[in-house]
Design a protein around this motif. Structure first.
Motif, PDB file in Angstrom:
ATOM      1  N   ARG A   1     -38.126 -56.396  36.345  1.00  0.00           N
ATOM      2  CA  ARG A   1     -38.530 -55.120  35.736  1.00  0.00           C
ATOM      3  C   ARG A   1     -38.782 -54.057  36.796  1.00  0.00           C
ATOM      4  NH1 ARG A   1     -41.247 -58.841  32.149  1.00  0.00           N
ATOM      5  NH2 ARG A   1     -40.330 -58.668  30.047  1.00  0.00           N
ATOM      6  N   VAL A   2     -39.346 -54.473  37.934  1.00  0.00           N
ATOM      7  CA  VAL A   2     -39.627 -53.516  39.011  1.00  0.00           C
ATOM      8  C   VAL A   2     -38.330 -53.006  39.626  1.00  0.00           C
ATOM      9  CG1 VAL A   2     -40.652 -53.241  41.307  1.00  0.00           C
ATOM     10  CG2 VAL A   2     -41.895 -54.486  39.522  1.00  0.00           C
ATOM     11  N   VAL A   3     -37.446 -53.932  40.013  1.00  0.00           N
ATOM     12  CA  VAL A   3     -36.228 -53.564  40.710  1.00  0.00           C
ATOM     13  C   VAL A   3     -35.230 -52.870  39.781  1.00  0.00           C
ATOM     14  CG1 VAL A   3     -34.269 -54.443  42.039  1.00  0.00           C
ATOM     15  CG2 VAL A   3     -36.535 -55.426  42.370  1.00  0.00           C
ATOM     16  N   GLY A   4     -35.194 -53.286  38.525  1.00  0.00           N
ATOM     17  CA  GLY A   4     -34.216 -52.738  37.597  1.00  0.00           C
ATOM     18  C   GLY A   4     -34.617 -51.434  36.950  1.00  0.00           C
ATOM     19  N   ALA A   5     -35.797 -50.905  37.309  1.00  0.00           N
ATOM     20  CA  ALA A   5     -36.277 -49.685  36.662  1.00  0.00           C
ATOM     21  C   ALA A   5     -35.346 -48.500  36.873  1.00  0.00           C
ATOM     22  CB  ALA A   5     -37.687 -49.346  37.161  1.00  0.00           C
ATOM     23  N   GLY A   6     -34.639 -48.470  38.020  1.00  0.00           N
ATOM     24  CA  GLY A   6     -33.766 -47.337  38.302  1.00  0.00           C
ATOM     25  C   GLY A   6     -32.313 -47.542  37.929  1.00  0.00           C
ATOM     26  N   MET A   7     -31.990 -48.658  37.259  1.00  0.00           N
ATOM     27  CA  MET A   7     -30.606 -48.916  36.894  1.00  0.00           C
ATOM     28  C   MET A   7     -30.134 -47.921  35.844  1.00  0.00           C
ATOM     29  SD  MET A   7     -27.861 -50.640  37.266  1.00  0.00           S
ATOM     30  CE  MET A   7     -28.412 -52.023  38.265  1.00  0.00           C
ATOM     31  N   PRO A   8     -29.012 -47.230  36.089  1.00  0.00           N
ATOM     32  CA  PRO A   8     -28.541 -46.237  35.133  1.00  0.00           C
ATOM     33  C   PRO A   8     -28.011 -46.874  33.849  1.00  0.00           C
ATOM     34  CG  PRO A   8     -26.914 -46.556  36.850  1.00  0.00           C
ATOM     35  CD  PRO A   8     -28.132 -47.331  37.263  1.00  0.00           C
ATOM     36  N   ILE A   9     -28.074 -46.124  32.757  1.00  0.00           N
ATOM     37  CA  ILE A   9     -27.475 -46.561  31.501  1.00  0.00           C
ATOM     38  C   ILE A   9     -26.016 -46.131  31.516  1.00  0.00           C
ATOM     39  CG2 ILE A   9     -27.478 -46.277  28.995  1.00  0.00           C
ATOM     40  CD1 ILE A   9     -30.479 -45.830  29.139  1.00  0.00           C
ATOM     41  N   PRO A  10     -25.097 -47.061  31.463  1.00  0.00           N
ATOM     42  CA  PRO A  10     -23.679 -46.706  31.596  1.00  0.00           C
ATOM     43  C   PRO A  10     -23.110 -46.082  30.322  1.00  0.00           C
ATOM     44  CG  PRO A  10     -23.887 -49.040  31.187  1.00  0.00           C
ATOM     45  CD  PRO A  10     -25.293 -48.519  31.320  1.00  0.00           C
ATOM     46  N   ARG A  11     -22.119 -45.211  30.499  1.00  0.00           N
ATOM     47  CA  ARG A  11     -21.368 -44.687  29.372  1.00  0.00           C
ATOM     48  C   ARG A  11     -20.223 -45.655  29.051  1.00  0.00           C
ATOM     49  NH1 ARG A  11     -20.930 -40.293  32.854  1.00  0.00           N
ATOM     50  NH2 ARG A  11     -18.662 -40.664  32.833  1.00  0.00           N
ATOM     51  N   ASP A  12     -19.735 -45.601  27.840  1.00  0.00           N
ATOM     52  CA  ASP A  12     -18.655 -46.501  27.439  1.00  0.00           C
ATOM     53  C   ASP A  12     -17.391 -46.307  28.264  1.00  0.00           C
ATOM     54  OD1 ASP A  12     -20.214 -47.700  25.535  1.00  0.00           O
ATOM     55  OD2 ASP A  12     -19.364 -46.604  23.828  1.00  0.00           O
ATOM     56  N   ASP A  13     -17.174 -45.071  28.772  1.00  0.00           N
ATOM     57  CA  ASP A  13     -15.947 -44.800  29.515  1.00  0.00           C
ATOM     58  C   ASP A  13     -16.067 -45.130  31.006  1.00  0.00           C
ATOM     59  OD1 ASP A  13     -17.742 -42.756  30.055  1.00  0.00           O
ATOM     60  OD2 ASP A  13     -16.166 -41.247  30.301  1.00  0.00           O
ATOM     61  N   GLN A  14     -17.189 -45.675  31.427  1.00  0.00           N
ATOM     62  CA  GLN A  14     -17.381 -46.000  32.833  1.00  0.00           C
ATOM     63  C   GLN A  14     -17.053 -47.464  33.118  1.00  0.00           C
ATOM     64  OE1 GLN A  14     -21.537 -44.421  33.157  1.00  0.00           O
ATOM     65  NE2 GLN A  14     -20.683 -43.131  34.795  1.00  0.00           N
ATOM     66  N   TYR A  15     -17.297 -47.866  34.379  1.00  0.00           N
ATOM     67  CA  TYR A  15     -17.004 -49.227  34.824  1.00  0.00           C
ATOM     68  C   TYR A  15     -18.238 -49.849  35.460  1.00  0.00           C
ATOM     69  CZ  TYR A  15     -12.028 -48.232  34.192  1.00  0.00           C
ATOM     70  OH  TYR A  15     -10.820 -47.902  33.657  1.00  0.00           O
ATOM     71  N   VAL A  16     -18.363 -51.153  35.275  1.00  0.00           N
ATOM     72  CA  VAL A  16     -19.380 -51.931  35.972  1.00  0.00           C
ATOM     73  C   VAL A  16     -18.760 -52.419  37.275  1.00  0.00           C
ATOM     74  CG1 VAL A  16     -20.868 -53.960  35.937  1.00  0.00           C
ATOM     75  CG2 VAL A  16     -20.461 -52.672  33.827  1.00  0.00           C
ATOM     76  N   TYR A  17     -19.336 -51.986  38.391  1.00  0.00           N
ATOM     77  CA  TYR A  17     -18.854 -52.419  39.707  1.00  0.00           C
ATOM     78  C   TYR A  17     -19.712 -53.574  40.203  1.00  0.00           C
ATOM     79  CZ  TYR A  17     -18.267 -52.615  44.767  1.00  0.00           C
ATOM     80  OH  TYR A  17     -18.067 -53.045  46.048  1.00  0.00           O
ATOM     81  N   THR A  18     -19.062 -54.635  40.677  1.00  0.00           N
ATOM     82  CA  THR A  18     -19.808 -55.760  41.245  1.00  0.00           C
ATOM     83  C   THR A  18     -19.155 -56.208  42.543  1.00  0.00           C
ATOM     84  OG1 THR A  18     -18.516 -57.349  39.943  1.00  0.00           O
ATOM     85  CG2 THR A  18     -20.635 -56.667  39.039  1.00  0.00           C
ATOM     86  N   LYS A  19     -19.994 -56.642  43.460  1.00  0.00           N
ATOM     87  CA  LYS A  19     -19.537 -57.209  44.728  1.00  0.00           C
ATOM     88  C   LYS A  19     -20.231 -58.556  44.897  1.00  0.00           C
ATOM     89  CE  LYS A  19     -19.128 -56.115  49.678  1.00  0.00           C
ATOM     90  NZ  LYS A  19     -19.487 -55.113  50.713  1.00  0.00           N
TER      91      LYS A  19
END
Length: 332
Positions: free
Chosen positions: A98-116
């Protein structure tokens, strides 16, 4: 609960940070929290209801998933970590999420989830070690083509079809409908069997249920396997859902803890697994941040309708980065 209360609760039994540690934490927070890939060469389109299978889940798409034991851990944090049970660790991991994820943006449907993702694989037979750094761009709602990388190989996935089912879902709008109350979420992870129907059992590669009695341990093992699926396929979690997942797993009887785990990047951690399966969550041994997954697998060949396994290996998958971007090839 407000953010300050969460922070105070998280830091209640943690020693004060040094200047060096605070600096490292700032760098860490600039990099988005992550989530990633999947075991084996599993296509996104194949990660369907088969994920909930009891003991057969280990055979999904040629990757037998088990929890190997790794050397590492210990140090100054060992006494404090040794005092924690698996459930207590998961509760702290939920607070950290909850602490670390507080700043995670809410994605739009037309965007992409980037992972490394950083993957380390060590073969059992000869000790040979291989590593990969995979990057993927997955359509948030599945309506656009995606590009994912698995063990260095790039795959170009077409949009999901109208009637294709992902379970658990990857679409943000679908995930937003999931409960963040851990008890309700655990019921969802257990599936229909939590309502008392223990007569049906899903089989890998089939969309039909076959009659077979299910024990409570079978149901609990399915819940654990379903929770793991949240972390093998790239997705952005709505606020509170990742934390609730850890809290739900904490309520599953018989979960176990391994205090000497190391992730693919060599970070000291502690692992949580379920006896029926041999894959595990890995958390940071100091601040309880989720680091990645640990598993044991093999190459699988389908012979006469049955899987035959060879080239067994131990593997760790360390999540390095997760974020939301506007196009394939862009990085956060």
């Amino acid at each position: 609960m407000d953010d300050l209360t969460v922070v105070r609760e998280f830091e209640a039994d943690v020693a004060p940070l040094t200047d060096e540690a605070r600096g490292a934490a700032r760098v860490r927070l600039r990099r988005a929290i992550i989530q990633e890939g999947r075991p084996g060469a599993l296509s996104r389109r194949l990660m369907l209801r088969a994920a909930v299978v009891g003991t057969a889940t280990a055979a999904v798409a040629g990757g037998v998933v088990v929890a190997g034991r790794h050397e590492g851990g210990g140090g100054a944090d060992a006494p404090r970590m040794a005092a924690l049970s698996a459930a207590e660790l998961l509760q702290k991991a939920a607070v950290r999420s909850r602490v670390v994820g507080a700043g995670m943006p809410i994605p739009r449907d037309d965007q992409y989830v980037y992972t490394k993702t950083y993957i380390t694989r060590t073969y059992v037979k000869d000790g040979k070690r291989r590593t990969w750094t995979d990057e993927s761009w997955m359509s948030v709602d599945g309506s656009k083509p995606s590009r994912r990388q698995e063990y260095g190989k790039v795959h170009h996935d077409p949009p999901l079809g109208k009637h294709e089912v992902m379970w658990p879902p990857t679409e943000y709008a679908e995930l937003a409908q999931w409960p963040t109350d851990p008890d309700k979420l655990l019921d969802r992870l257990r599936g229909a069997w939590s309502a008392g129907d223990k007569s049906a059992r899903w089989t890998v590669g089939s969309d039909k249920a076959h009659s077979a009695p299910l024990s409570q341990e079978d149901i609990d093992s399915m819940a654990f396997a379903n929770a793991v699926q949240f972390f093998v396929v790239p997705r952005i979690m709505p606020p509170g859902l990742e934390a609730a997942t850890f809290e739900a797993v904490a309520r599953i009887p018989r979960i176990r803890i391994d205090r000497e785990a190391v992730d693919g990047l060599g970070r000291k951690g502690v692992a949580v697994s379920y006896p029926k399966y041999d894959f595990a969550f890995i958390f940071d041994a100091t601040d309880y941040t989720y680091l990645g997954l640990r598993q044991k697998g093999s190459t699988a060949d389908l012979v006469d309708g049955k899987f035959k396994y060879r080239d067994w290996y131990h593997e760790t998958r360390a999540r390095q980065e997760l974020g939301v971007v506007d196009r394939i090839g862009q990085r956060p």
